[in-house]
Design an enzyme around this catalytic site. Structure first.
Site, short mmCIF file in Angstrom:
data_model
loop_
_atom_site.label_atom_id
_atom_site.label_comp_id
_atom_site.label_asym_id
_atom_site.label_seq_id
_atom_site.Cartn_x
_atom_site.Cartn_y
_atom_site.Cartn_z
N ASP A 4 2.23 -34.58 10.48
CA ASP A 4 2.95 -34.18 11.71
C ASP A 4 3.17 -32.56 11.62
OD1 ASP A 4 4.92 -34.77 14.12
OD2 ASP A 4 6.22 -33.69 12.53
N LYS A 24 2.43 -30.56 18.74
CA LYS A 24 3.37 -30.62 19.67
C LYS A 24 3.22 -29.36 20.46
CE LYS A 24 6.17 -32.99 16.29
NZ LYS A 24 6.25 -32.19 15.32
N TYR A 37 5.76 -24.61 14.31
CA TYR A 37 5.80 -24.77 12.60
C TYR A 37 4.91 -23.48 12.10
CZ TYR A 37 7.57 -29.17 13.34
OH TYR A 37 8.25 -30.38 13.59
N LYS A 68 9.30 -34.68 4.70
CA LYS A 68 8.46 -33.46 4.19
C LYS A 68 8.86 -33.08 2.80
CE LYS A 68 8.94 -28.84 3.06
NZ LYS A 68 10.22 -28.31 1.94
N SER A 69 7.85 -32.75 1.76
CA SER A 69 8.09 -32.36 0.71
C SER A 69 6.94 -31.58 0.13
CB SER A 69 8.43 -33.56 -0.34
OG SER A 69 8.59 -32.89 -1.68
N HIS A 125 7.55 -31.41 22.64
CA HIS A 125 8.50 -31.13 21.77
C HIS A 125 9.89 -31.56 22.10
CE1 HIS A 125 8.39 -29.11 17.35
NE2 HIS A 125 9.38 -29.65 17.62
N ARG A 149 7.49 -35.84 -5.25
CA ARG A 149 8.48 -36.45 -4.31
C ARG A 149 7.46 -36.92 -3.26
NH1 ARG A 149 13.11 -31.90 -3.36
NH2 ARG A 149 14.80 -32.56 -5.00
N ASN A 161 8.14 -40.71 -1.79
CA ASN A 161 8.68 -41.01 -0.39
C ASN A 161 7.47 -41.85 0.23
OD1 ASN A 161 10.52 -39.24 -0.91
ND2 ASN A 161 9.72 -37.63 0.34
N LEU A 168 15.40 -37.72 5.76
CA LEU A 168 16.15 -37.60 4.52
C LEU A 168 17.55 -36.79 4.77
CD1 LEU A 168 13.32 -36.55 2.03
CD2 LEU A 168 14.31 -39.08 2.52
N1 LIG Z 1 10.47 -32.93 16.73
C1 LIG Z 1 11.13 -32.26 16.16
O1 LIG Z 1 11.92 -31.46 16.92
C2 LIG Z 1 11.49 -32.11 14.70
C3 LIG Z 1 12.46 -31.41 14.08
C4 LIG Z 1 12.61 -31.32 12.50
C5 LIG Z 1 11.68 -31.95 11.87
N2 LIG Z 1 10.80 -32.62 12.41
C6 LIG Z 1 9.65 -33.30 11.50
O2 LIG Z 1 10.37 -33.98 10.67
C7 LIG Z 1 9.65 -33.69 9.42
C8 LIG Z 1 10.77 -33.98 8.41
O3 LIG Z 1 12.00 -33.37 8.47
P1 LIG Z 1 12.63 -32.14 7.70
O4 LIG Z 1 11.41 -31.42 7.12
O5 LIG Z 1 13.41 -31.38 8.48
O6 LIG Z 1 13.59 -33.13 6.67
P2 LIG Z 1 13.40 -34.26 5.58
O7 LIG Z 1 12.22 -34.71 5.46
O8 LIG Z 1 14.62 -35.11 5.69
O9 LIG Z 1 13.91 -33.38 4.24
C9 LIG Z 1 13.12 -32.29 3.76
C10 LIG Z 1 13.98 -31.95 2.71
O10 LIG Z 1 14.26 -32.93 1.49
C11 LIG Z 1 13.66 -32.80 0.29
N3 LIG Z 1 12.81 -33.94 -0.12
C12 LIG Z 1 11.93 -34.46 0.15
N4 LIG Z 1 11.64 -35.47 -0.75
C13 LIG Z 1 12.83 -35.63 -1.37
C14 LIG Z 1 12.97 -36.72 -2.29
N5 LIG Z 1 12.15 -37.46 -2.66
N6 LIG Z 1 14.20 -36.42 -2.83
C15 LIG Z 1 15.11 -35.42 -2.78
N7 LIG Z 1 14.62 -34.31 -1.85
C16 LIG Z 1 13.59 -34.73 -1.04
C17 LIG Z 1 12.73 -31.54 0.53
O11 LIG Z 1 12.49 -30.41 -0.44
P3 LIG Z 1 11.03 -30.27 -1.17
O12 LIG Z 1 10.14 -29.86 -0.32
O13 LIG Z 1 11.58 -29.11 -2.28
O14 LIG Z 1 10.81 -31.76 -1.94
C18 LIG Z 1 13.36 -30.90 1.80
O15 LIG Z 1 14.29 -29.92 1.36
C19 LIG Z 1 9.39 -32.11 9.53
O16 LIG Z 1 8.98 -31.49 8.28
C20 LIG Z 1 8.82 -32.14 10.86
O17 LIG Z 1 7.39 -32.48 10.74
C21 LIG Z 1 10.47 -32.66 13.64
#
Ligand SMILES: NC(=O)c1ccc[n+]([C@@H]2O[C@H](COP(=O)([O-])OP(=O)(O)OC[C@H]3O[C@@H](n4cnc5c(N)ncnc54)[C@H](OP(=O)(O)O)[C@@H]3O)[C@@H](O)[C@H]2O)c1
Length: 270
Positions: free
Chosen positions: A32, A66, A37, A221-222, A99, A227, A231, A181
């Site tokens: 994604d 997007k 980004y 995302k990681s 988006h 991780r 995940n 997460l």
């Molecule tokens: N459509 C939209 O408007 C929109 C908005 C926001 C996000 N998104 C998409 O959704 C994806 C995910 O959302 P996000 O990146 O905001 O947050 P997320 O995936 O909920 O959380 C990512 C955070 O959690 C940590 N993490 C990952 N795996 C972990 C684990 N197993 N244990 C503990 N911590 C962990 C990561 O750190 P590390 O990297 O250090 O592991 C990072 O700090 C984005 O990357 C993007 O592709 C879309």
């Protein structure tokens, strides 16, 4: 589309490249990204190198990007899409999303229609949206006769979006959870840590398993390989109804991490 995808927001430059290479190696097949980004080149380069190395084939991958808010509207969408395709180095994307609806601007119907035209040209396999809500979904479906295959929305422990998920179910739209997460912040709740201890899993695995049992796709995302593996490894156990309900009940004290799509990005801002 694999239910667990790999989120790439906040991954840039060399880190984005190596994270995507490693994610492919550990088994992710769904990626994604988005114009905003600013990592489509690195994501595309990692995909190309993984294909060249024989780690994966293009047909095995599901790649989403997007169109950003400043490129909404007929003409601009097509231009933004060609730039994304070129940056990704792909001949087609599996899914292209609007988006944000940006209701104050009022271009979401026209923009979704433009996505459908790209699908007709064969450069987009499926058309979808992110951050849409029932009123704007009703509008794009009525105006175009096309139902988006996915609505990618904020959804994590503390913000389970029950009404929106019910709307999606009724319309055959996949609910895809972004920030599944809660950006790591949703994982300390006792309702999650106690189940994690009980089942010998990590809090992240419990949160992602809860989401997939609710019927959602997830895109965690990681940057860390271990991780990433963790995940993805959420299909060898199951949460009981009681455990599911306890996590869903976190809604009472949770909420959004980011702004509501009714308010973002707001009035006349490009
Ligand atoms: N459509 C939209 O408007 C929109 C908005 C926001 C996000 N998104 C998409 O959704 C994806 C995910 O959302 P996000 O990146 O905001 O947050 P997320 O995936 O909920 O959380 C990512 C955070 O959690 C940590 N993490 C990952 N795996 C972990 C684990 N197993 N244990 C503990 N911590 C962990 C990561 O750190 P590390 O990297 O250090 O592991 C990072 O700090 C984005 O990357 C993007 O592709 C879309």
């Amino acid at each position: 589309m694999p239910a667990v995808g790999f989120g790439t927001w906040n991954l840039n430059g060399e880190e984005a490249y190596s994270a995507v290479r490693s994610a492919i190696e550990v088994g992710y097949r769904h990626f994604d990204t988005a114009t905003i980004y600013r990592n489509e080149q690195e994501v595309g380069c990692a995909i190309a190198d993984a294909i060249a190395a024989g780690d994966v084939t293009r047909e095995e991958l599901f790649v989403t990007t997007k169109v950003w808010n400043n490129s909404q509207g007929e003409g601009k969408v097509q231009e933004a899409f060609q730039a994304s395709l070129a940056d990704l180095g792909l001949e087609f994307v599996d899914c292209y999303m609007v988006h944000w609806p940006w209701p104050q601007r009022g271009l979401y119907v026209e923009s979704f229609q433009a996505l459908a035209k790209l699908q007709g040209l064969g450069q987009v396999r499926s058309v979808a949206v992110a951050n849409f809500y029932p009123e704007v979904l009703d509008e794009i479906i009525a105006a175009t006769g096309i139902t988006p295959v996915i609505n990618q929305v904020e959804l994590h422990p503390g913000f389970s979006q029950a009404e929106l998920r019910a709307y999606h179910r009724a319309h055959g739209i996949v609910t895809e959870a972004w920030s599944p997460l809660g950006r790591g912040e949703a994982l300390d709740a006792p309702a999650i840590t106690s189940v994690a201890k009980e089942l010998g899993k990590t809090p992240a695995q419990i949160a992602l398993r809860w989401l997939t049992q609710l019927g959602c796709s997830v895109v965690p995302k990681s940057a860390s390989r271990s991780r990433q593996e963790e995940n993805l490894d959420i299909f060898s156990f199951e949460l009981s109804e009681k455990q599911m309900d306890a996590i869903t009940a976190l809604d009472a004290t949770g909420g959004r991490l980011f702004k509501s799509p009714l308010e973002f990005p707001g009035e006349l801002k490009d």
